[in-house]
Design a protein around this motif. Structure first.
Motif, PDB file in Angstrom:
ATOM      1  N   GLY A   9      13.647  10.633  -3.068  1.00  0.00           N
ATOM      2  CA  GLY A   9      12.478   9.921  -3.584  1.00  0.00           C
ATOM      3  C   GLY A   9      12.780   8.831  -4.584  1.00  0.00           C
ATOM      4  O   GLY A   9      11.861   8.136  -5.031  1.00  0.00           O
ATOM      5  N   SER A  10      14.068   8.647  -4.946  1.00  0.00           N
ATOM      6  CA  SER A  10      14.442   7.530  -5.812  1.00  0.00           C
ATOM      7  C   SER A  10      15.023   6.364  -5.017  1.00  0.00           C
ATOM      8  O   SER A  10      15.381   5.340  -5.600  1.00  0.00           O
ATOM      9  CB  SER A  10      15.473   7.980  -6.855  1.00  0.00           C
ATOM     10  N   GLY A  11      15.144   6.526  -3.706  1.00  0.00           N
ATOM     11  CA  GLY A  11      15.646   5.453  -2.850  1.00  0.00           C
ATOM     12  C   GLY A  11      14.558   4.462  -2.499  1.00  0.00           C
ATOM     13  O   GLY A  11      13.396   4.602  -2.899  1.00  0.00           O
ATOM     14  N   ARG A  18       6.476   7.429  -2.222  1.00  0.00           N
ATOM     15  CA  ARG A  18       5.964   7.994  -3.484  1.00  0.00           C
ATOM     16  C   ARG A  18       4.695   7.287  -3.928  1.00  0.00           C
ATOM     17  O   ARG A  18       3.671   7.924  -4.250  1.00  0.00           O
ATOM     18  CB  ARG A  18       7.043   7.851  -4.551  1.00  0.00           C
ATOM     19  N   ASP A  19       4.718   5.965  -3.937  1.00  0.00           N
ATOM     20  CA  ASP A  19       3.570   5.198  -4.407  1.00  0.00           C
ATOM     21  C   ASP A  19       2.378   5.359  -3.471  1.00  0.00           C
ATOM     22  O   ASP A  19       1.229   5.437  -3.923  1.00  0.00           O
ATOM     23  CB  ASP A  19       3.948   3.726  -4.547  1.00  0.00           C
ATOM     24  N   ARG A  20       2.650   5.427  -2.173  1.00  0.00           N
ATOM     25  CA  ARG A  20       1.563   5.599  -1.203  1.00  0.00           C
ATOM     26  C   ARG A  20       0.918   6.979  -1.362  1.00  0.00           C
ATOM     27  O   ARG A  20      -0.313   7.117  -1.314  1.00  0.00           O
ATOM     28  CB  ARG A  20       2.125   5.421   0.199  1.00  0.00           C
ATOM     29  N   LEU A  21       1.724   8.011  -1.566  1.00  0.00           N
ATOM     30  CA  LEU A  21       1.193   9.363  -1.727  1.00  0.00           C
ATOM     31  C   LEU A  21       0.416   9.511  -3.020  1.00  0.00           C
ATOM     32  O   LEU A  21      -0.628  10.190  -3.066  1.00  0.00           O
ATOM     33  CB  LEU A  21       2.335  10.373  -1.660  1.00  0.00           C
ATOM     34  N   ALA A  23      -1.250   7.167  -4.497  1.00  0.00           N
ATOM     35  CA  ALA A  23      -2.523   6.471  -4.279  1.00  0.00           C
ATOM     36  C   ALA A  23      -3.484   7.311  -3.451  1.00  0.00           C
ATOM     37  O   ALA A  23      -4.707   7.199  -3.589  1.00  0.00           O
ATOM     38  CB  ALA A  23      -2.264   5.128  -3.594  1.00  0.00           C
ATOM     39  N   ALA A  24      -2.930   8.177  -2.594  1.00  0.00           N
ATOM     40  CA  ALA A  24      -3.759   9.059  -1.758  1.00  0.00           C
ATOM     41  C   ALA A  24      -4.188  10.322  -2.497  1.00  0.00           C
ATOM     42  O   ALA A  24      -4.904  11.157  -1.935  1.00  0.00           O
ATOM     43  CB  ALA A  24      -2.998   9.422  -0.490  1.00  0.00           C
ATOM     44  N   GLY A  25      -3.731  10.503  -3.742  1.00  0.00           N
ATOM     45  CA  GLY A  25      -4.163  11.631  -4.547  1.00  0.00           C
ATOM     46  C   GLY A  25      -3.278  12.853  -4.484  1.00  0.00           C
ATOM     47  O   GLY A  25      -3.672  13.924  -4.967  1.00  0.00           O
ATOM     48  N   ALA A  26      -2.083  12.737  -3.919  1.00  0.00           N
ATOM     49  CA  ALA A  26      -1.183  13.886  -3.823  1.00  0.00           C
ATOM     50  C   ALA A  26      -0.465  14.117  -5.145  1.00  0.00           C
ATOM     51  O   ALA A  26      -0.265  13.197  -5.945  1.00  0.00           O
ATOM     52  CB  ALA A  26      -0.157  13.653  -2.716  1.00  0.00           C
ATOM     53  N   ALA A  27      -0.087  15.364  -5.383  1.00  0.00           N
ATOM     54  CA  ALA A  27       0.788  15.714  -6.502  1.00  0.00           C
ATOM     55  C   ALA A  27       2.215  15.593  -5.994  1.00  0.00           C
ATOM     56  O   ALA A  27       2.634  16.343  -5.100  1.00  0.00           O
ATOM     57  CB  ALA A  27       0.501  17.132  -6.978  1.00  0.00           C
ATOM     58  N   VAL A  28       2.968  14.648  -6.537  1.00  0.00           N
ATOM     59  CA  VAL A  28       4.261  14.264  -5.963  1.00  0.00           C
ATOM     60  C   VAL A  28       5.419  14.799  -6.795  1.00  0.00           C
ATOM     61  O   VAL A  28       5.442  14.657  -8.019  1.00  0.00           O
ATOM     62  CB  VAL A  28       4.366  12.725  -5.855  1.00  0.00           C
ATOM     63  N   ARG A  29       6.378  15.402  -6.102  1.00  0.00           N
ATOM     64  CA  ARG A  29       7.643  15.822  -6.697  1.00  0.00           C
ATOM     65  C   ARG A  29       8.767  15.082  -5.963  1.00  0.00           C
ATOM     66  O   ARG A  29       8.755  14.983  -4.737  1.00  0.00           O
ATOM     67  CB  ARG A  29       7.841  17.331  -6.552  1.00  0.00           C
ATOM     68  N   LEU A 203       5.610   1.979   7.791  1.00  0.00           N
ATOM     69  CA  LEU A 203       6.347   3.229   8.000  1.00  0.00           C
ATOM     70  C   LEU A 203       5.754   4.354   7.159  1.00  0.00           C
ATOM     71  O   LEU A 203       5.591   5.483   7.641  1.00  0.00           O
ATOM     72  CB  LEU A 203       7.817   3.012   7.661  1.00  0.00           C
ATOM     73  N   ALA A 204       5.434   4.062   5.907  1.00  0.00           N
ATOM     74  CA  ALA A 204       4.828   5.079   5.048  1.00  0.00           C
ATOM     75  C   ALA A 204       3.498   5.553   5.628  1.00  0.00           C
ATOM     76  O   ALA A 204       3.191   6.756   5.608  1.00  0.00           O
ATOM     77  CB  ALA A 204       4.628   4.522   3.633  1.00  0.00           C
TER      78      ALA A 204
END
Length: 343
Positions: A9-11, A18-21, A23-29, A203-204
């Motif tokens: 997720g740092s690539g 990460r940014d798309r998720l 924006a969609a309201g997900a809790a991202v790890r 792609l995202a």
């Protein structure tokens, strides 16, 4: 709220996802070896190595959906790492996801699994036949996915074409520098090979839609509007307006030189670049359009021009940052600097 894990997720693409998720309201790890300098504060970071099975299990705890993007990219030119990261790491991830009760895994593979395809467009009936170490490792990872699916894990494979978009660097930074300086841009042969790219945003979008669709599947993902390599690069040269233009190099001589300089560490290009830069590869995206109700927005020409504009606007800043992934950092020219002086 969905709890999602992005390995790698740092690539470059991991950050776009990460940014798309978010924006969609997900809790991202995020699970990665390094932190991204632009990671938002509300994105959880788990530092770890995909080759470390206990670390991968810890990262998967409490997760609903995993987007598996960790990969040792062709620029590494390291067969041992291709096997350990792309194959062994994928097995660790699949085992951990099953043990954690993850509902869905979206596995990012590669068009490199097809090598020089038997026919174009490449549809799901074309058998993979990779011709170099990176592609073989990515195909072996797909075989690991198939085994996990047989054991009951819900995994969808996404095979992207070459990714472009704002912030995509690596060897593209070399191309963009040459164009900005008005240099001539080499083609292999006439450049009439049909070559498809895909924008990171498109792609995202496909990955998110795949995650929402129950059941294992495989999708080939690329642009809907594309042409030859010559057309794409000529469009970039026109857009830049720097006097840069393309020219042809003999295919056989150029690819032999690319392989040799890569093998002895003089070039940033890997065997896959020598294999495919002058050859056609484009996907049939109809199954993804149908099943995922997905439609790519960006054409080859639009995305390469956007990527170039972003690079010019951020060139000084990205060159000042150290420790980013290969595709978020400019590649070193190596022996290509000599070719540049002759262009």
């Amino acid at each position: 709220m969905a709890r999602v894990l992005i390995t790698g997720g740092s690539g470059y693409f991991g950050c776009a996802l990460r940014d798309r998720l978010r924006a969609a309201g997900a809790a991202v790890r995020v699970f990665d070896l390094v932190d991204a300098d632009d990671r938002p504060a509300d994105v959880e970071l788990v530092l770890g190595d995909i080759r470390d099975a206990p670390a991968v299990r810890a990262a998967c705890a409490g997760i609903d959906v995993v987007y598996h993007n960790v990969a040792q990219v062709p620029l590494a030119k390291d067969r041992a790492l291709f096997e350990a990261v792309n194959v062994g790491g994928t097995r660790h991830l699949l085992d951990a996801a099953r043990g954690a009760g993850v509902a869905k895994v979206v596995h990012t593979s590669s068009s490199a699994v097809f090598g020089i395809p038997a026919r174009n467009p490449v549809d799901l009936g074309v058998a993979p036949r990779p011709l170099e170490a990176y592609g073989r490792a990515k195909l072996e990872a797909e075989h690991a996915v198939a085994a996990a699916v047989r054991d009951g894990l819900d995994v969808t494979i996404i095979r992207p074409r070459t990714i472009l978009g704002h912030g995509r660097l690596g060897i593209f930074a070399i191309l963009f520098d040459w164009v900005a300086e008005g240099r001539r841009i080499p083609l292999l042969g006439r450049g009439d090979n049909v070559y498809q790219f895909v924008h990171a945003d498109d792609l995202a979008d496909a990955c998110l839609r795949a995650a929402a669709r129950p059941g294992p599947a495989t999708y080939n993902i690329g642009a809907a509007r594309f042409g030859t390599m010559r057309q794409t690069l000529e469009a970039l040269c026109r857009h830049a307006g720097t006097g840069s233009r393309v020219y042809a190099l003999p295919m056989g001589l150029a690819t032999a030189a690319m392989r040799l300089t890569s093998a002895v560490g003089l070039s940033p290009l890997g065997p896959y670049h020598a294999l495919m830069y002058g050859r056609s590869l484009y996907f049939d995206i109809a199954p993804a359009v149908r099943d995922l109700e997905w439609q790519p927005r960006w054409s080859n020409e639009e995305m390469i021009c956007q990527s170039y504009d972003w690079y010019l606007a951020h060139r000084d800043a990205v060159r000042a940052v150290r420790g980013r992934s290969a595709h978020r950092s400019p590649a070193r020219e190596g022996i290509l600097a000599l070719l540049k002086r002759l262009s």
